[in-house]
Design a protein around this motif. Sequence first.
Motif, PDB file in Angstrom:
ATOM      1  N   CYS A 492       0.830  -1.203   0.000  1.00 48.31           N
ATOM      2  CA  CYS A 492       0.000   0.000   0.000  1.00 48.31           C
ATOM      3  C   CYS A 492       0.867   1.256   0.000  1.00 48.31           C
ATOM      4  O   CYS A 492       0.608   2.209  -0.744  1.00 48.31           O
ATOM      5  CB  CYS A 492      -0.916   0.009   1.226  1.00 48.31           C
ATOM      6  SG  CYS A 492      -2.351  -1.070   1.107  1.00 48.31           S
ATOM      7  N   ARG A 496       0.417   3.638  -3.019  1.00 48.69           N
ATOM      8  CA  ARG A 496      -0.534   4.709  -2.699  1.00 48.69           C
ATOM      9  C   ARG A 496       0.071   5.844  -1.888  1.00 48.69           C
ATOM     10  O   ARG A 496      -0.593   6.830  -1.614  1.00 48.69           O
ATOM     11  CB  ARG A 496      -1.727   4.123  -1.933  1.00 48.69           C
ATOM     12  CG  ARG A 496      -2.403   2.998  -2.694  1.00 48.69           C
ATOM     13  CD  ARG A 496      -3.659   2.523  -2.025  1.00 48.69           C
ATOM     14  NE  ARG A 496      -4.276   1.431  -2.777  1.00 48.69           N
ATOM     15  CZ  ARG A 496      -5.484   0.946  -2.540  1.00 48.69           C
ATOM     16  NH1 ARG A 496      -6.223   1.460  -1.580  1.00 48.69           N
ATOM     17  NH2 ARG A 496      -5.962  -0.048  -3.271  1.00 48.69           N
ATOM     18  N   PHE A 501      -3.251   5.714   3.636  1.00 51.23           N
ATOM     19  CA  PHE A 501      -3.976   4.487   3.334  1.00 51.23           C
ATOM     20  C   PHE A 501      -4.596   3.946   4.616  1.00 51.23           C
ATOM     21  O   PHE A 501      -4.185   4.281   5.727  1.00 51.23           O
ATOM     22  CB  PHE A 501      -3.099   3.451   2.627  1.00 51.23           C
ATOM     23  CG  PHE A 501      -1.901   2.963   3.397  1.00 51.23           C
ATOM     24  CD1 PHE A 501      -2.002   1.889   4.264  1.00 51.23           C
ATOM     25  CD2 PHE A 501      -0.662   3.561   3.245  1.00 51.23           C
ATOM     26  CE1 PHE A 501      -0.910   1.417   4.963  1.00 51.23           C
ATOM     27  CE2 PHE A 501       0.447   3.101   3.935  1.00 51.23           C
ATOM     28  CZ  PHE A 501       0.321   2.033   4.798  1.00 51.23           C
ATOM     29  N   ASP A 505      -7.723  -0.613   2.982  1.00 52.93           N
ATOM     30  CA  ASP A 505      -6.781  -0.721   1.862  1.00 52.93           C
ATOM     31  C   ASP A 505      -5.841  -1.908   2.056  1.00 52.93           C
ATOM     32  O   ASP A 505      -5.520  -2.626   1.099  1.00 52.93           O
ATOM     33  CB  ASP A 505      -5.965   0.561   1.731  1.00 52.93           C
ATOM     34  CG  ASP A 505      -6.809   1.768   1.349  1.00 52.93           C
ATOM     35  OD1 ASP A 505      -7.819   1.583   0.652  1.00 52.93           O
ATOM     36  OD2 ASP A 505      -6.457   2.896   1.767  1.00 52.93           O
TER      37      ASP A 505
END
Length: 536
Positions: A492, A496, A501, A505
């Motif tokens: 993640c 991201r 996050f 997620d």
Amino acid sequence: MLLLAAEEMRRLDRATVEGGHCSGPDLMERAGAGVAAAMERRYGSPLALRVLVLCGTGNNGGDGLVAARHLRARGADVTVGLLGPLDRVQGDALVHLERMRTAGLAAHPLLSEEDLALLVASREPWDFALDAVLGTGARGEPEALAATAVQALRELDEAGTRVVAVDLPTGVNADTGEIARRAVRADLTVTFGHPKRGHYLYPGRAFAGDLEVVDIGLVDADCVPRGFPFSLATPVEMDALVPPRDPRAHKGSVGRVLVVGGSPGLTGAVTLAARAASRAGAGYVQAAVPAGLNDILEAKLTEEMTIPVPETPQRTLALAALTPVLARAAEVDALVLGSGLSRGRECAELVRQLAARSPVPFVLDADGLNAFAAAAESVAAGAAPRVLTPHLGEMACLTGESPAALESRRLDACREWAMRWGCVVVLKGAPTVTASPDGRATVNPTGNPGMATAGMGDVLSGVIAALLARGLAPYDAARAGVFVHGLAGDLCARDRGAVGFTAGDVAGMLPAALRELERAGDASRGAPQTERRPPR
């Protein structure tokens, strides 16, 4: 992979030399050569780069002398400073001081702060500086010229020189990760044989930079009496624990999980745990929740079933839920107890009775743990294996130790309480430690600060429960679950960004994390790899 204390590393060294497997000078040769090779792998050829090597007069300095010789052989412009007179160098390090001289490279004896300052100022800038001042056996504050060398390395780091620590940054305690008032902050640490505790325990972990472990041919740990209780989780070892899916699999054969929890305001915890169990490979996931919250959970969960059970007037689980929950538990392979449960007296009694009477292994988290705060010794009551997943605050309530005291001995405390309670304990944090009742313990290297957000513990509980349901032993399910959970968080952060996050997620990234684990296992076995794009 073993994770060693300084004394344990000395035992392995002695066993290797005394058993005739390798001489002391040869071990040092392999270590120093490994430093040079690691630098070249990481940064490219050192040809014509200016390298300052600061060496103490002990064995860590000897490793640095070998590294200096090998870097010079690779074309680097190497300058070696020895923190003390030449006649103070003895033993294996003296052998390599002579070899370095024979190779045409001199060591500059540094007898004062002025000598050190002049040597550091003789090149500007330095491309690399090697910290071979003090090794893993050092304790407390660096003193005298060693302290000055630490300060010089700090200033070089701030000026843009890449600092490489030989075995361990000076000023970092090898066993506890504690740091001296001033400690070397490395870009790269190259250690030998096995990583040390201080490489993974904060604050030392923040000073080690990237870590490379060099194989120097130490004797196998099985040949050494008394054993080594701590290991570091690796992708290959964790992949070996997770069973491949049978091509004839169906939803009932790959694990059935029941999540028991939920209360007003905390329905997200049940949702995350149930969803994580599905994403981690469980084939059939159910959530037993207060009847008044069932409609909410029906809306939140699509693939997972909800089961309304008796509730209190506050819409928390009632003691009357015991019979229907136990009936459902008899039909599944693993439970999660505690997600969003609340701290009501009736809920706590329900948890204690479920724990005592559960027919299947279970994960005890959050308010499930709080139910035992006043009677921690009864947490092991019952026949079913259990995995406890406390954070520091919950562990403090269970043990009576302060969070600070537990943190100061994170590894040993987790192991001691797991053995005392007779169950697997996952002490969450940085790093997370998983301990077995038989004395084994695993330190987890995955995860990142972006995971410091609500619901991450619920996701972890779901992952561990899924692995329990898939047939892993409790200790293996816990340590593999922790690794996969942290790896999903790392994916993640990669895709991201490091902040922002959520736990949801991470749950969504679990299949990708399991795929990364499988890839690592395939690579180690030499299995053919098909080209697969990274997850988006």
